[in-house]
Design a protein around this motif. Structure first.
Motif, PDB file in Angstrom:
ATOM      1  N   LYS A 277      -2.296   6.485  -2.689  1.00 30.69           N
ATOM      2  CA  LYS A 277      -3.601   5.918  -2.338  1.00 30.69           C
ATOM      3  C   LYS A 277      -3.956   4.712  -3.199  1.00 30.69           C
ATOM      4  CE  LYS A 277      -4.465   9.048   0.799  1.00 30.69           C
ATOM      5  NZ  LYS A 277      -4.452   8.696   2.238  1.00 30.69           N
ATOM      6  N   ARG A 278      -2.972   3.867  -3.401  1.00 29.72           N
ATOM      7  CA  ARG A 278      -3.228   2.631  -4.127  1.00 29.72           C
ATOM      8  C   ARG A 278      -2.114   1.629  -3.823  1.00 29.72           C
ATOM      9  NH1 ARG A 278      -2.508   4.817 -10.354  1.00 29.72           N
ATOM     10  NH2 ARG A 278      -0.303   5.370 -10.288  1.00 29.72           N
TER      11      ARG A 278
ATOM     12  N   SER B 136      -6.149  -0.408  -7.336  1.00 28.09           N
ATOM     13  CA  SER B 136      -6.869   0.488  -6.441  1.00 28.09           C
ATOM     14  C   SER B 136      -7.525  -0.327  -5.328  1.00 28.09           C
ATOM     15  CB  SER B 136      -7.942   1.255  -7.208  1.00 28.09           C
ATOM     16  OG  SER B 136      -8.947   0.356  -7.661  1.00 28.09           O
ATOM     17  N   LYS B 137      -7.879   0.356  -4.245  1.00 35.90           N
ATOM     18  CA  LYS B 137      -8.614  -0.319  -3.175  1.00 35.90           C
ATOM     19  C   LYS B 137      -9.921  -0.894  -3.700  1.00 35.90           C
ATOM     20  CE  LYS B 137      -7.263   1.761   1.246  1.00 35.90           C
ATOM     21  NZ  LYS B 137      -7.734   2.609   2.392  1.00 35.90           N
TER      22      LYS B 137
ATOM     23  N   TRP C 170       0.832  -1.194   0.000  1.00 37.18           N
ATOM     24  CA  TRP C 170       0.000   0.000   0.000  1.00 37.18           C
ATOM     25  C   TRP C 170       0.870   1.248   0.000  1.00 37.18           C
ATOM     26  CZ3 TRP C 170      -4.450   1.778  -1.237  1.00 37.18           C
ATOM     27  CH2 TRP C 170      -4.889   3.020  -0.775  1.00 37.18           C
TER      28      TRP C 170
ATOM     29  N   LYS D  23     -10.984  -4.906  -3.604  1.00 35.40           N
ATOM     30  CA  LYS D  23     -12.147  -5.394  -2.871  1.00 35.40           C
ATOM     31  C   LYS D  23     -13.168  -6.092  -3.769  1.00 35.40           C
ATOM     32  CE  LYS D  23     -11.936  -1.816   0.717  1.00 35.40           C
ATOM     33  NZ  LYS D  23     -12.637  -0.622   1.287  1.00 35.40           N
TER      34      LYS D  23
END
Length: 624
Positions: A431-432, A539-540, A426, A544
């Motif tokens: 932010k990825r 990416s988050k 992370w 997910k």
């Protein structure tokens, strides 16, 4: 007795699907294609994996399979380069310097034939002594843009508070103004305008002069100037450009004036030779670029707007081919059009009843769009048959790949991450999740569907010892075969293989990944987000999503499947029509051929040697 001079016209239609072509021929919507079917031979052909655009237009032009020519989809990895470098060089597979096979048009040129290649996703640049190669609208690396600035309308007034739009009174008979060709830059080339009176007391003439030049151009209301030539500094370099001015209206007292400046067009770096491209521009045989920049299969705006633009593009291209016929007297012409591909990516699942995207209303709308798109193809075919085809010309209508409906996205990077083969950390600043090469054993390409072992001694960031190579390949195959749809439990991978495992797929080459994989329908990878084709980060949101999830934007695909894949009436196989002198008439081939067979067959038609790297056969059964 002198043999007639054989000619060849190859009409390439990206992602034309046999089922849909046959359907619209049967309903009478494609009369020109129907006439070709009656006059020639019709069959189906299989692509060479990956079943994608650059790969298979190269196959058609060379007769070589992927492992020989090396044009692996839009993203090429050359062993020895960083594993992710090819992801930043989209489309270099279309460049002749990356092709390891000989093109048929080079064979023809070497034997005194005149080739014309336009809008074709392979082979740039050419080095023809005669003939020409033109990029046209198809985006190709290492070329210069045809259009530098979009057209604009400018209104002038004596009362304007903007000095750049103000008409300056110089006397009873003269009013002046100026225009920076690039409106945002005062340093751009400037046009000097003078409003003049002719035989009346009214202002009715616009005089135009390029600053620093002596030539004067005069036009009246409704008239368009001759081509004006300037040198323009661009982000590429200084380029020779041309444009025109139209006088829309002028107040008789000289108080107001409206002009239109055409797009500013570059004459260099997108046609070989350059002067042939300039001739196309000056004969208005190119199309103004769309303001939304995108890759060809991503559709900006509405479907209706796309189809309107597609027809303009296709018919202008047909007229350019006609012009080249008169100007060059070409012996062979290769070109391709792409609007079916773009539309199919958006609409196929809506027409396919098993799809969750299907509804009667959606199907009617999608089918209407697709029917119009095929009718555009037929209109172009009819125009070319009328203007460019004589009794000595063989016409070939072919696609590079078909397509099948798709509506589920498979997350290959996440599956390898979960298997411990691909490692991410992370990055709080970005932010990825960012790839950690020091812990990554296998790296996936998604288009093409290849996975590379991060091998020490071959790859710059390699960590896998050579003696571990086969073990890691086994682990990758196991991880791929284990992928299941979380909603259904169904397997997603049709085949995961070492590149040498299936010789019939012709994948055992230097530029082919260590593992090659193919999906089952309705799974695909791309969902209108080019960034998602770069597995160096996740990416988050994607992390997910799980191993499979619903598509949001793309509902038709082709690059991820085996060549013989079918799904309902849809197929990855392509239609093939060949009509001309010495070709059987009204015959349907009983067996499916391969696209690698076309170049040797072209050679037979034109009495030329086949390209030296061709492995295909002559399709002897088409000849009388």
């Amino acid at each position: 007795m002198t043999q007639p001079k054989r000619k060849l016209l190859v009409i390439g239609v990206d992602q034309m699907i046999p089922y849909l072509m046959e359907k619209y021929v049967a309903t009478g919507d494609l009369p020109n294609i129907a006439s070709l079917l009656k006059k020639g031979v019709y069959g189906k052909a299989l692509s060479s994996p990956p079943c994608d655009t650059p790969t298979n237009w190269t196959v058609i032009a060379t007769g070589a399979p992927t492992f020989i020519h090396g044009a692996t989809s839009f993203y090429l990895h050359v062993p020895g380069e960083p594993l992710d470098l090819g992801l930043s060089l989209r489309g270099r597979t279309q460049l002749s310097k990356y092709c390891n096979a000989e093109y048929f048009w080079d064979v023809a040129a070497r034997h005194g034939k005149i080739p014309f290649v336009i809008n074709y996703p392979a082979g740039w640049p050419s080095n023809f002594e005669k003939g020409a190669m033109v990029i046209y609208t198809w985006p190709t690396p290492e070329t210069l843009p045809r259009q530098i600035i979009f057209k604009s309308t400018v209104e002038y007034s004596q009362a304007s508070s903007n000095s750049e739009l103000q008409l300056q009174v110089q006397g009873n008979d003269s009013i002046t103004a100026s225009l920076n060709v690039l409106e945002s830059s005062r340093a751009s080339p400037k046009l000097l305008f003078t409003l003049l009176k002719s035989s009346t007391a009214d202002f009715d003439t616009l005089q135009i002069q390029v600053e620093g030049e002596s030539t004067l151009h005069r036009i009246k209301v409704g008239e368009i100037s001759e081509w004006l030539a300037i040198k323009m500094e661009t982000k590429h370099r200084e380029l020779p450009c041309i444009f025109r001015i139209k006088l829309v209206e002028i107040d008789s007292a000289g108080k107001t004036m409206k002009i239109e400046r055409s797009p500013v067009l570059n004459t260099k770096g997108w046609s070989q030779p350059d002067d042939f491209g300039e001739k196309l521009l000056k004969n208005r045989l190119t199309l103004e670029a769309m303001k939304t920049e995108t890759v060809p299969y991503m559709m900006p705006g509405t479907v209706d707007a796309h189809l309107i633009y597609a027809r303009q593009e296709v018919m202008t291209l047909a007229k350019a081919i006609e012009f080249a016929k008169k100007e060059l007297d070409w012996d062979l012409c290769f070109f391709h059009i792409h609007h079916l591909d773009t539309l199919n990516h958006k609409r196929l699942a809506a027409m396919f009843e098993p799809s969750p995207n299907y509804s009667e209303k959606a199907a009617i709308k999608a089918e209407r769009n697709v029917r119009v798109a095929y009718k555009i193809v037929d209109e172009m075919v009819g125009y070319l048959l009328e203007t460019c085809v004589d009794e000595n010309t063989t016409v070939v209508l072919v696609a590079d790949h078909g397509a099948i409906p798709a509506w589920r996205i498979v997350n290959i990077p996440l599956a390898l991450y979960d298997a411990g083969l691909l490692h991410y950390d992370w990055n709080e600043k970005k932010k990825r999740f960012i790839i950690d090469w020091s812990k990554t054993k296998a790296f996936p390409y998604l288009e093409p569907t290849y996975i590379w072992v991060n091998l020490k001694g071959r790859d710059p960031e390699g960590i896998v010892e050579p003696e571990e190579y086969e073990q890691i390949r086994d682990e990758v195959i196991k991880a791929l075969e284990a992928i299941r749809d979380p909603d259904t439990g169904n397997p997603i991978i049709e085949l995961a293989m070492r590149k040498e495992d299936h010789p019939e797929l012709a994948q055992n080459g230097e530029r082919i990944g260590d593992i090659v994989y193919f999906l089952k329908p309705p799974y695909q990878i791309f969902d209108d987000d080019l960034d998602a084709l770069d597995p160096t980060f996740l990416s988050k949101r994607i992390m997910k999503k799980g191993h499979a999830y619903e598509a949001k934007h793309c509902f038709g695909a082709h690059a991820y499947y085996l060549p013989q894949t079918t799904f309902g009436d849809y197929s990855i196989a392509v239609p093939l029509v060949i009509a001309g002198p010495g070709i059987k008439e009204g015959v349907k081939l009983e067996t499916t051929v391969n696209l690698i067979d076309l170049a040797p067959t072209f050679a037979r038609i034109m009495s030329l040697p086949k390209p030296k790297h061709s492995t295909g056969r002559i399709i002897a059964e088409i000849f009388k």
